[in-house]
Enzyme design. Sequence first.
Site, short mmCIF file in Angstrom:
data_model
loop_
_atom_site.label_atom_id
_atom_site.label_comp_id
_atom_site.label_asym_id
_atom_site.label_seq_id
_atom_site.Cartn_x
_atom_site.Cartn_y
_atom_site.Cartn_z
N LYS A 101 1.30 16.65 -95.73
CA LYS A 101 0.93 15.91 -94.53
C LYS A 101 -0.24 14.97 -94.83
CE LYS A 101 0.15 16.59 -89.55
NZ LYS A 101 0.03 17.62 -88.48
N CYS B 226 -6.41 17.09 -92.07
CA CYS B 226 -7.25 17.33 -90.90
C CYS B 226 -8.56 16.55 -91.08
CB CYS B 226 -7.55 18.83 -90.76
SG CYS B 226 -8.53 19.24 -89.31
N LYS C 174 0.75 26.40 -86.26
CA LYS C 174 -0.62 25.93 -86.45
C LYS C 174 -1.11 26.36 -87.84
CE LYS C 174 -5.04 25.52 -84.08
NZ LYS C 174 -5.92 26.01 -82.99
#
Length: 423
Positions: free
Chosen positions: A225, A187, A89
């Site tokens: 990402k 995110c 995480k």
Amino acid sequence: MASLSFTQIKLKNPVADFARARPELGLCRSRRVGFRVLGSETQKDPDLSVTVNGLHMPNPFVIGSGPPGTNYTVMKRAFDEGWGAVIAKTVSLDAAKVINVTPRYARLRAGVNGSVKGQIIGWENIELISDRPLETMLKEFKQLKEEYPDRILIASIMEEYNKAAWEELIDRVEQTGVDAFEINFSCPHGMPERKMGAAVGQDCALLEEVCGWINAKATIPVWAKMTPNITDITQPARVALNSGCEGIAAINTIMSVMGINLDSLRPEPCVEGYSTPGGYSSKAVHPIALAKVMNIAKMMKSEFSDKDYSLSGIGGVETGDDAAEFILLGANTVQVCTGVMMHGYGLVKKLCDELKDFMRKHNFQSIEDFRGASLQYFTTHTDLVKRQQEAIKQRKAIRKGLQSDKDWTGDGFVKETESMVSN
């Protein structure tokens, strides 16, 4: 840094040197499209192992960054169950600024939304990055690498728009012996005002600058990402690769509002009567993820084909067939996060068995045998029209047969007769 000799530029991690092998070359090298061989000898069991940016994994299935990689206990479980790699995480320097709420998940079911009997096809989260102290996470990374030196542990990191903070985070995390970084540029919720997550991934100028800081400091492979919450995902992917990243991971979750409770008139997930848009994942996002990965893979093949870059596919993977689709579009690895939250860590065994079944069906012996094989079948709509018009023309020509008695020939008489028979 991202080149065929990147391992000479980014120093190898001595704790896990032997987990690395010679990098596989090229995103989509020429390959055969397999066909089932009938009546063949006993078939060799397909090999699921992959080598990505010099990192050797027993299979392409990777725990995606999120709750399934939130502490030592669950990451150890993932290794014990047989996952190819684990991405922890996301961590940052100051976990005290990360405050999660409960409930933080909401689900979408097939059929009537809210029915407890319907299959879960969508999952929304408003969860932030790790709220555990960085020092605690670093100790657990180090412990995992000591206990599993031959397994691949990837650290997901995210920081504010501050060069010194990024450099400190990279240095401290690297000292634990992790094998690679995945940079969370994607995110969709949380702290955009601090220029974190998707706030960077959606701004190519900002992304280029931050990637430059990261890759000047990091001595292990770096994956960027990508956020799907952008018009053209190839633009930030291109910037990340040009700025030194060795790999791209896509996609992160899609910004969403799960729904409104029609009894209370409040949004879900509901926290003290209120909510906030969050990240959407699970089966429903799979087709969107495939399209994004396909676009990135085509860009990488055309613009970076002579380099050793990698692509990790993410989005709605719950079966081996789901994974095969990502690999057919050029992915080296496939990440699973929500699927683990729904089905548990043992899911990897089912994924491996089903992917092997697919490979046996087509006589593929390795992942490289079919990686990227379906990219060639994507084209423009204009080209589709042209291809169909030509096919229709050919079918009509076959059906028409001879147009005149003068067209008969002696050599082809039987075939010419058959061409005009209707049954």
